[in-house]
Motif scaffolding. Structure first.
Motif, PDB file in Angstrom:
ATOM      1  N   VAL A  16       5.321  64.108 -24.745  1.00 18.55           N
ATOM      2  CA  VAL A  16       5.738  64.434 -26.105  1.00 18.55           C
ATOM      3  C   VAL A  16       6.679  65.642 -26.104  1.00 18.55           C
ATOM      4  O   VAL A  16       7.505  65.792 -27.006  1.00 18.55           O
ATOM      5  CB  VAL A  16       4.491  64.682 -26.992  1.00 18.55           C
TER       6      VAL A  16
ATOM      7  N   GLU B 247       9.633  66.375 -33.228  1.00 16.79           N
ATOM      8  CA  GLU B 247       8.226  65.962 -33.190  1.00 16.79           C
ATOM      9  C   GLU B 247       7.975  64.913 -32.116  1.00 16.79           C
ATOM     10  O   GLU B 247       6.845  64.731 -31.670  1.00 16.79           O
ATOM     11  CB  GLU B 247       7.821  65.376 -34.547  1.00 16.79           C
TER      12      GLU B 247
ATOM     13  N   VAL C 142       8.293  61.501 -32.371  1.00 16.87           N
ATOM     14  CA  VAL C 142       7.455  60.408 -32.872  1.00 16.87           C
ATOM     15  C   VAL C 142       7.497  59.207 -31.940  1.00 16.87           C
ATOM     16  O   VAL C 142       6.564  58.398 -31.902  1.00 16.87           O
ATOM     17  CB  VAL C 142       7.899  59.971 -34.290  1.00 16.87           C
TER      18      VAL C 142
ATOM     19  N   LYS D  27       5.055  59.883 -29.079  1.00 23.54           N
ATOM     20  CA  LYS D  27       3.711  59.880 -29.660  1.00 23.54           C
ATOM     21  C   LYS D  27       3.196  58.454 -29.824  1.00 23.54           C
ATOM     22  O   LYS D  27       2.009  58.177 -29.580  1.00 23.54           O
ATOM     23  CB  LYS D  27       3.716  60.602 -31.009  1.00 23.54           C
TER      24      LYS D  27
ATOM     25  N   ASN E 173       2.177  57.199 -26.452  1.00 25.76           N
ATOM     26  CA  ASN E 173       0.913  57.830 -26.054  1.00 25.76           C
ATOM     27  C   ASN E 173      -0.272  57.239 -26.806  1.00 25.76           C
ATOM     28  O   ASN E 173      -1.381  57.173 -26.259  1.00 25.76           O
ATOM     29  CB  ASN E 173       0.988  59.333 -26.278  1.00 25.76           C
ATOM     30  N   ARG E 174      -0.062  56.837 -28.040  1.00 25.23           N
ATOM     31  CA  ARG E 174      -1.145  56.187 -28.782  1.00 25.23           C
ATOM     32  C   ARG E 174      -1.626  54.931 -28.048  1.00 25.23           C
ATOM     33  O   ARG E 174      -2.823  54.637 -27.996  1.00 25.23           O
ATOM     34  CB  ARG E 174      -0.674  55.809 -30.187  1.00 25.23           C
TER      35      ARG E 174
END
Length: 452
Positions: free
Chosen positions: A199, A419, A421, A424, A427-428
């Motif tokens: 991230v 950020e 996104v 992220k 990674n989710r």
């Protein structure tokens, strides 16, 4: 009496010294000594020409934004600031807030000299006036490349001609055949694909957006309006997230990739912990070019570096997209700015105009050993880009035509990039074991909240 004359002379000298005009410049530190030397030479030439003292401060790429923001917030910004990540993170925001000086008087007369998809990045919206202008100056460009070890491929039992040219077959080849072959023949538990997923990494969002381009996903139109609610766009985002997370799920990308920062895929590659990686510059190859000419290294180290650069490392583009069409790459244009409340705007603009001249800009760009591509037609036409085995691949990618980033149309995507996104969402799926659909729903909701 003699003491009196001495005191008067000293006072006059000090007054002259304090009276010298100064220009405060913040700049990102180069990766190579040649890059810093080219900037030093440019500064020295400007000082000699104008009599202005340039107070130059260099910062790492990670420091460049915080240092500029701190100075800006304190009301004492530098006159000129350049940062390798200003385009991704802050230039659009600063322009929108009315914090930047319009440089149209410098750049408009130069329009014909720039390569396509260059000035688009600096043509930014000032929300205070409701108008666009050239609120930054372009210095160099980057796009996405693949670099791999030829010798590791050979040890795995394959030739370069065995690498497929279509999307799914290409990644499957590295993930299964090449990795399995290398592990079996060497007994070393290496990984084949170095996909940045951290991230805190700009590499990860640049790589992810390249995958997004492979799936022909556009999340914003030419007017900056979001397209993320369109079913085809959501479907493409799900495919992108699933595809990008796929290599780590299959065990072809190191599990640590979810924590990688920008240098980490380079380090893993240099240590031969991975066979290939995608990178937004050819800094991987250029590291060895720098080493082979570094007189502080031993003759053996220089010889090893030369072999790595000249024989063992390959630079390549991406395979054809899943629909079979050739990849078209994003061009990230690295920019500098003059702040609207800079103390010495007149000299700042003079410095920018001076820096943009071929005789100053070309040595600076080439000092990076191919890590950055030119913004001007004259810079790109030089043998430097057509005669080197790595740089000619970069030249071919840019020459085929590139596209700009979302933030050139909607500056709020700089917030989304900050950020990250994109990483992220990956990674989710990888860490939190979400479905790609659920990860995309969260990502789309955040995009709409920030940029809608």
């Amino acid at each position: 009496m003699r003491k009196l004359f001495a005191a008067v002379a000293l006072t006059a000298f000090c007054s002259a010294a304090f009276a010298q005009e100064t220009l405060v410049v913040y700049w990102t530190k180069g990766f190579y000594p040649q890059e810093d030397k080219a900037l030093d030479d440019m500064v020295a030439k400007f000082e000699k020409k104008t009599g202005v003292k340039v107070e130059l401060s260099r910062y790492s790429p990670q420091e460049s934004v915080p240092k500029a923001v701190a100075a800006l917030d304190s009301g004492t910004p530098p006159d000129v600031a350049y940062g390798d990540v200003f385009d991704f993170q802050v230039a659009g925001k600063w322009a929108a807030e009315g914090r930047l000086e319009d440089l149209s008087d410098i750049l408009t007369p130069m329009k014909a000299s720039f390569l396509p998809v260059t000035l688009e990045t600096v043509y930014l919206l000032n929300e205070k006036t409701g108008k666009r202008g050239y609120y930054a100056f372009p210095m160099k460009r980057q796009t996405m490349h693949i670099q791999y070890w030829k010798d590791m491929l050979a040890e795995a039992g394959f030739k370069e001609s065995d690498i497929p040219k279509t999307w799914n077959a290409y990644w499957d080849f590295w993930c299964t055949k090449a990795q399995a072959g290398y592990r079996q023949k060497t007994g070393k538990r290496i990984f084949s694909i170095g996909s940045p997923m951290g991230v805190d990494s700009s590499d990860s969002f640049y790589s992810f957006l390249t995958y997004m381009d492979a799936y022909n996903v556009r999340v914003v139109d030419n007017n900056g309006k979001l397209l993320v609610d369109q079913p085809a766009v959501k479907k493409g985002l799900v495919a992108t997230v699933r595809d990008y997370a796929h290599t780590i799920e299959k065990g072809c990308t190191p599990p640590s990739a979810v924590n990688w920062k920008d240098p980490d895929n380079n380090v893993a590659f240099h240590n031969k912990q991975i066979m290939m990686t995608h990178n937004a510059t050819i800094s991987i190859a250029s590291k060895w070019l720098d080493d082979m000419n570094n007189d502080k290294l031993t003759a053996e180290q220089r010889a090893e570096a030369k072999k790595n650069y000249s024989e063992l490392i390959a630079t390549a583009g991406f395979p054809a997209k899943p629909d079979g069409k050739p990849m078209q790459y994003r061009s990230a244009v690295k920019v500098g700015v003059v702040f609207a409340n800079a103390r010495n705007k007149k000299r700042a603009k003079e410095f920018v105009r001076f820096a943009m001249q071929d005789e100053n800009l070309t040595p600076y760009v080439e000092g990076a050993l191919g890590r950055w591509y030119p913004v001007t037609k004259s810079g790109a036409s030089r043998p430097f880009w057509t005669e080197d085995p790595h740089r000619k691949i970069v030249h071919a990618q840019f020459s085929a035509g590139t596209v700009p980033f979302e933030f050139t149309r909607n500056w709020k995507f700089t917030i989304l990039n900050n950020e990250n996104v994109w990483a992220k969402a990956v990674n989710r799926v990888v860490v939190d074991k979400w479905t790609p659909e659920k990860a995309v729903d969260e990502m789309v909701a955040r995009i709409k909240q920030v940029a809608g």
